[in-house]
Design a protein around this motif. Structure first.
Motif, short mmCIF file in Angstrom:
data_model
loop_
_atom_site.label_atom_id
_atom_site.label_comp_id
_atom_site.label_asym_id
_atom_site.label_seq_id
_atom_site.Cartn_x
_atom_site.Cartn_y
_atom_site.Cartn_z
N MET A 90 -8.18 10.69 -8.56
CA MET A 90 -7.03 10.27 -9.38
C MET A 90 -7.50 9.97 -10.79
O MET A 90 -8.61 9.48 -11.01
N SER A 91 -6.62 10.23 -11.75
CA SER A 91 -6.90 9.85 -13.13
C SER A 91 -6.88 8.34 -13.26
O SER A 91 -6.45 7.62 -12.36
N VAL A 92 -7.35 7.87 -14.42
CA VAL A 92 -7.32 6.44 -14.69
C VAL A 92 -5.89 5.90 -14.58
O VAL A 92 -5.65 4.87 -13.93
N ARG A 93 -4.93 6.58 -15.18
CA ARG A 93 -3.54 6.13 -15.13
C ARG A 93 -3.03 6.09 -13.69
O ARG A 93 -2.36 5.13 -13.28
N ALA A 114 1.60 1.31 -16.21
CA ALA A 114 0.16 1.57 -16.24
C ALA A 114 -0.33 1.71 -17.69
O ALA A 114 -1.38 1.18 -18.05
N ASP A 115 0.43 2.41 -18.50
CA ASP A 115 0.05 2.57 -19.91
C ASP A 115 0.02 1.23 -20.63
O ASP A 115 -0.85 0.98 -21.48
N GLU A 116 0.96 0.36 -20.29
CA GLU A 116 1.02 -0.97 -20.92
C GLU A 116 -0.22 -1.78 -20.56
O GLU A 116 -0.84 -2.43 -21.43
N ILE A 117 -0.61 -1.75 -19.28
CA ILE A 117 -1.78 -2.50 -18.84
C ILE A 117 -3.06 -1.89 -19.40
O ILE A 117 -4.00 -2.62 -19.78
N GLY A 122 -7.71 -2.27 -23.30
CA GLY A 122 -8.39 -1.46 -24.29
C GLY A 122 -8.77 -0.07 -23.84
O GLY A 122 -9.74 0.51 -24.35
N LEU A 123 -8.00 0.51 -22.93
CA LEU A 123 -8.31 1.84 -22.41
C LEU A 123 -7.15 2.82 -22.61
O LEU A 123 -7.04 3.80 -21.87
N GLU A 124 -6.32 2.58 -23.61
CA GLU A 124 -5.14 3.42 -23.79
C GLU A 124 -5.50 4.87 -24.08
O GLU A 124 -4.72 5.79 -23.82
N GLY A 125 -6.71 5.13 -24.60
CA GLY A 125 -7.10 6.50 -24.91
C GLY A 125 -7.80 7.21 -23.76
O GLY A 125 -8.27 8.35 -23.93
N ALA A 145 -7.29 -3.72 -14.51
CA ALA A 145 -5.93 -3.25 -14.82
C ALA A 145 -5.16 -2.95 -13.54
O ALA A 145 -3.96 -3.23 -13.44
N ARG A 146 -5.85 -2.38 -12.56
CA ARG A 146 -5.20 -2.02 -11.30
C ARG A 146 -4.71 -3.26 -10.56
O ARG A 146 -3.69 -3.22 -9.86
N VAL A 147 -5.42 -4.37 -10.72
CA VAL A 147 -5.00 -5.62 -10.10
C VAL A 147 -3.89 -6.27 -10.91
O VAL A 147 -2.88 -6.74 -10.37
#
Length: 274
Positions: A90-93, A114-117, A122-125, A145-147
Motif C-alpha cells: 500500500m502507498s503511504v496514503r 489521510a492527506d490532512e494527517i 510533515g509527509l504531505e509530499g 499518522a495511521r494511529v
C-alpha cells in the motif's frame, strides 16, 4: 475521576510478579512518561491498558468507563510501538487511511483525512510513496499518522523512537511535541531514556526493577514550547541526576563519583597523544 485511572493494577506470569499494585491517575490532555530500566514492567503496564495483556488484578478506567476486560478494539485508544508494521503493498496514503476504510468511511473522505494527517506529520509530499522508499524516521511518522487518523482519546507509545539514530530520534521527539501541542490528546509514553522522558513529558513516573511499581511521580515545570537547548540547562541536569539516583538506588547500586573528565574515579584515565 481522572481521564485514565489505574487502581491497584497488577500482572503475574506464573510465579513471577511483573507489575504489582500500581495506582495511576492521568488527566485529559496530559503527557505522562513511564520511565524505568528494561524489564521493569512499564511495557506490560502499557499493554494492559491497551488490552493486549490480561490483567491479573486491579482495574483500568478510561474516561469514566471500566475497560479492564474490554476488547482492545473497543477501548478507543491508539498504540504506537518501536517497530512499525506498514503494509508494503500500500502507498503511504493508503496505509494511513486503512483504519478508516475498516470502519466503513467512504474513499474520498478517508483519503482527504489521510492527506490532512500526513500534512500534520510533515509527509504531505510522500503520499504516493511505498513504505520501502522511506527512511526509518519517515516510516515511524506514517505509523503515528495511521494511529492519529482514528482520533484516539488516549495515545500509548512504547519506545517509539528506540530504533532510530540519535539525530533522527531528536527530530522525532520535536515533531511529536509539535503534534501533541496541536491536538492535545492524552499520551502515556514508555521509555528507558531519561533525557527523552524529561524533554517530552508533563509528568514522569519512575518504575522500579521487577516487580514493577511506581516509586516516584513528579511534575515537570519546564515551559513549552521546548527546544533541545533545554537539555543543557542546570534544571534539566539536576532532574536527570535525580532520576539516575532513583534508578540506581532501586537497583541496589550507588552512583559512582565522577572525576573532572566526567568518568568514574576508578575508571582509567585516557592518555592523549600530543
Amino acid at each position: 475521576m481522572a481521564f485514565l485511572q489505574l487502581n491497584a493494577l497488577s500482572k503475574r506470569y506464573g510465579a513471577v510478579d511483573a507489575v504489582v499494585a500500581t495506582d495511576l491517575a492521568v488527566e485529559k490532555g496530559e503527557f505522562v512518561s513511564l520511565l524505568g530500566p528494561s524489564g521493569c514492567g512499564k511495557t506490560t503496564t502499557l499493554q494492559m491498558i491497551a488490552g493486549f495483556v490480561d490483567v491479573t488484578g486491579g482495574q483500568i478506567v478510561l474516561d469514566g468507563r471500566d475497560i479492564t476486560h474490554a476488547k482492545p478494539a473497543s477501548r478507543g485508544l491508539g498504540v504506537v510501538f518501536q517497530s512499525y508494521a506498514l503494509f508494503p503493498h500500500m502507498s503511504v496514503r493508503e496505509n494511513v487511511a486503512f483504519g478508516l476504510k475498516m470502519r466503513g468511511v467512504g474513499k474520498a473522505e478517508r483519503l482527504a483525512a489521510a492527506d490532512e494527517i500526513l500534512h500534520l506529520v510533515g509527509l504531505e509530499g510522500f503520499a504516493e510513496r511505498w513504505p520501502n522508499q522511506l527512511s526509518g524516521g519517515m516510516q515511524q511518522r506514517v505509523e503515528i499518522a495511521r494511529v492519529l487518523i482514528n482520533r484516539p482519546g488516549l495515545l500509548l507509545m512504547d519506545e517509539p523512537f528506540g530504533a532510530l539514530d540519535a539525530l533522527t530520534r531528536m527530530k522525532m521527539q520535536a515533531l511529536l511535541l509539535d503534534i501533541w501541542t496541536r491536538i492535545r490528546t492524552t499520551v502515556v509514553f514508555v521509555t528507558h531514556d531519561i533525557d527523552e522522558a524529561l524533554f517530552l513529558a508533563d509528568r514522569i513516573l519512575v518504575m522500579s526493577p521487577r516487580p514493577g511499581r511506581i516509586i516516584e511521580d513528579f511534575q515537570l515545570t519546564f515551559p513549552r514550547p521546548r527546544s533541545t537547548e533545554l537539555m543543557t540547562s542546570p534544571e534539566f541536569t539536576h532532574l536527570k541526576r535525580h532520576c539516575l539516583e532513583l534508578l540506581h538506588h532501586e537497583d541496589g547500586r550507588q552512583l559512582p563519583r565522577l572525576n573532572p573528565l566526567g568518568l568514574p574515579n576508578d575508571h582509567p584515565r585516557p592518555r592523549f597523544a600530543i
